[in-house]
Design an enzyme around this catalytic site. Structure first.
Site, short mmCIF file in Angstrom:
data_model
loop_
_atom_site.label_atom_id
_atom_site.label_comp_id
_atom_site.label_asym_id
_atom_site.label_seq_id
_atom_site.Cartn_x
_atom_site.Cartn_y
_atom_site.Cartn_z
N CYS B 79 7.00 -7.83 4.35
CA CYS B 79 8.26 -8.37 3.82
C CYS B 79 8.08 -8.93 2.40
O CYS B 79 7.84 -8.18 1.47
CB CYS B 79 8.84 -9.40 4.78
SG CYS B 79 10.55 -9.84 4.41
N HIS B 184 9.50 -6.61 9.44
CA HIS B 184 8.56 -7.52 10.09
C HIS B 184 7.90 -6.84 11.28
O HIS B 184 8.47 -6.76 12.36
CB HIS B 184 9.29 -8.78 10.54
CG HIS B 184 9.66 -9.67 9.41
ND1 HIS B 184 8.80 -10.63 8.93
CD2 HIS B 184 10.76 -9.71 8.63
CE1 HIS B 184 9.37 -11.25 7.91
NE2 HIS B 184 10.56 -10.70 7.70
N GLU B 186 5.61 -7.94 13.04
CA GLU B 186 5.33 -8.92 14.10
C GLU B 186 6.56 -9.24 14.94
O GLU B 186 6.45 -9.90 15.96
CB GLU B 186 4.72 -10.18 13.49
CG GLU B 186 5.68 -11.13 12.78
CD GLU B 186 6.12 -10.68 11.38
OE1 GLU B 186 5.84 -9.53 10.98
OE2 GLU B 186 6.76 -11.50 10.68
#
Lengths: 259, 206
Positions: B79, B184, B186
């Site tokens: 990001c 993202h 994650e």
């Protein structure tokens, strides 16, 4: 192309899952961590937890729930309920939440939105609004009023005006929750959702009233919402997340199917 | 040991949790020496590029990341981490690390109904034989939250593209031992974790 998001809302009281009908008569329906994992595995896009714990002593229980969810669930999730300071927000973020929902405390002290946006970023600051329909008048030109404290206290604040102020103050997303529709399972308040979604340039999450897949389709198309919040229709096993998404996709809505 | 750069720009613990989930135990550090000497570096970030770049500089982390990059070991930007790896960003008119030629610009849409930031799940069309990209399929969806997007100068640094509001932008950047995603990883479910796992196994030598 961006997908429309399906967000499950879990009300948590003293570490347990509860579902309220019109904000009264809440009852426990299970373990929020297990539910979150179940929905994640079934393709849910995002989660919201509202901590409806009454006593401040029990706040640490919520942080523990957040930690456990973050260890198993790798989609964004936000936490709201009782966020009054940047410190509250930071604690939740550090425990593993992605975003913070501010609601009543922001109505009472609007600077809270700006403080959170500055400290944790606009994109992580979600303004959640509880709204009820009123007669259109000079005080309420939109015909909707903001209420707080779980719907019990009217604030004399016009809903559209508050949505625009929230955006201006730095909120990255808005949750538009209709108190009138909440818990009825008769459909979202489409006019309210569309009015706000058309007025602001940040994403709008529709909340309150979902009971059937048709309601989701309606609010995500006609209601111009970017995301739809659901609760009881999945909590009691009547529908699954994957069933809902498949149904929506078959009707031409762009939703995330591969996960 | 793999290291996650901590510069007060986002939830490093979410990244750490996801890394651990795919078997990559990583340390969170704001220490330039530890960052420069990592086995593998993860450079995440959310929020404002302007304050992020200032924080990096004030802690000497900008030079530490460049030093790390020179070792040829795998570097992952996520990001804001991706955006700062380029030369410049329109956000606050800031010069960035310059590991990849190009700059970041803000989304501008004539159609006011297209919301900025771009928030939510969107598809990536992969266009590369990169080992990390090979683990994925075009059309896989990932979670995005951003108002600025990368414009690498060289097309061969663009490994994936995403469409938003009628505009196609670069969502995956690759250059030598550097790999970066606008989305993202994650927070992108099992597909994000799969990509993170592929990064954890990448040797950056090919």
């Amino acid at each position: 192309m961006l997908s429309k998001r399906i967000i499950a809302c879990l009300d948590v009281r003293d570490g347990k899952l509860a579902k309220s009908v019109k904000f009264v008569d809440t009852k426990d329906i299970g373990d929020p961590v297990a539910k979150a994992k179940e929905y994640y595995d079934d393709g849910l896009d995002e989660l919201v937890f509202y901590d409806i714990t009454a006593s401040s002593d029990a706040r640490n229980i919520m942080l523990d729930v957040v930690e456990q969810v973050a260890d198993q669930v790798y989609i964004p999730f936000s936490v709201g309920g009782g966020v009054r300071t940047v410190e509250d927000a930071n604690k939740l973020l550090w425990s593993g939440a992605e975003k913070i929902n501010v609601n009543s405390a922001a109505v009472q002290r609007p600077e809270l939105i700006a403080e959170c946006a500055h400290a944790i970023g606009n994109q992580n600051t979600v303004l959640s609004m509880d709204i009820r329909k009123v007669e259109i008048c000079r005080d309420f030109p939109s015909g909707y009023e903001v209420v707080i404290n779980g719907g019990r206290t009217p604030m004399g604040l016009d809903a559209l005006e508050w949505a625009l102020s929230g955006e201006e103050l730095g909120a990255g997303e808005l949750v538009v929750n209709s108190i009138d529709a909440d818990g009825t399972r008769e459909g979202y308040e489409i006019n309210l959702t569309r009015m706000i979604a058309e007025a602001v340039s940040i994403p709008v999450i529709a909340s309150g009233g979902a009971g059937k897949p048709e309601h989701l389709l309606e609010v995500l198309t006609e209601g111009k919402a970017d995301a739809a919040l659901i609760a009881s229709m999945v909590h009691f096993g009547e529908y699954t997340i994957s069933e809902l998404k498949t149904w929506l996709r078959e009707r031409g809505l762009k939703v995330r199917m591969r996960y | 040991m793999p290291v996650i750069v901590d510069y007060d720009a986002g939830n490093v613990r979410s990244v750490q949790r996801a890394c651990e989930h795919v078997g990559m135990v990583a340390e969170i550090s704001a220490d330039p020496d530890i960052v420069a000497r990592a086995d593998r570096l993860i450079f995440p970030g959310v929020g404002s590029a302007e304050s992020a770049v200032d924080t990096l500089r004030s802690r000497g982390l900008d030079e530490a990341i460049k030093t790390f990059y020179q070792t040829g070991k795998p570097l992952l930007g996520i990001c804001l981490g991706l955006q700062i790896l380029l030369e410049h960003t329109e956000e606050g008119d800031k010069d960035c690390l310059g590991l990849v030629e190009g700059a970041c610009e803000r989304f501008e849409f004539a159609d006011r109904s297209v919301k900025v930031p771009h928030i939510g799940w969107n598809e990536v069309e992969f266009d590369s034989a990169h080992p990390i990209v090979n683990a994925m399929q075009s059309g896989d969806e990932f979670y995005f939250v951003h108002s600025f997007y990368a414009k690498p100068f060289n097309d061969n640094n663009i490994l994936g593209r995403t469409e938003y509001g009628g505009q196609t932008f670069c969502s995956v950047v690759g250059h030598e031992n550097l790999f970066a995603t606008q989305f993202h990883l994650e927070k992108s479910g099992e597909l994000g974790l799969r990509m993170l796992k592929a990064f954890s196994e990448w040797t950056a030598s090919c």
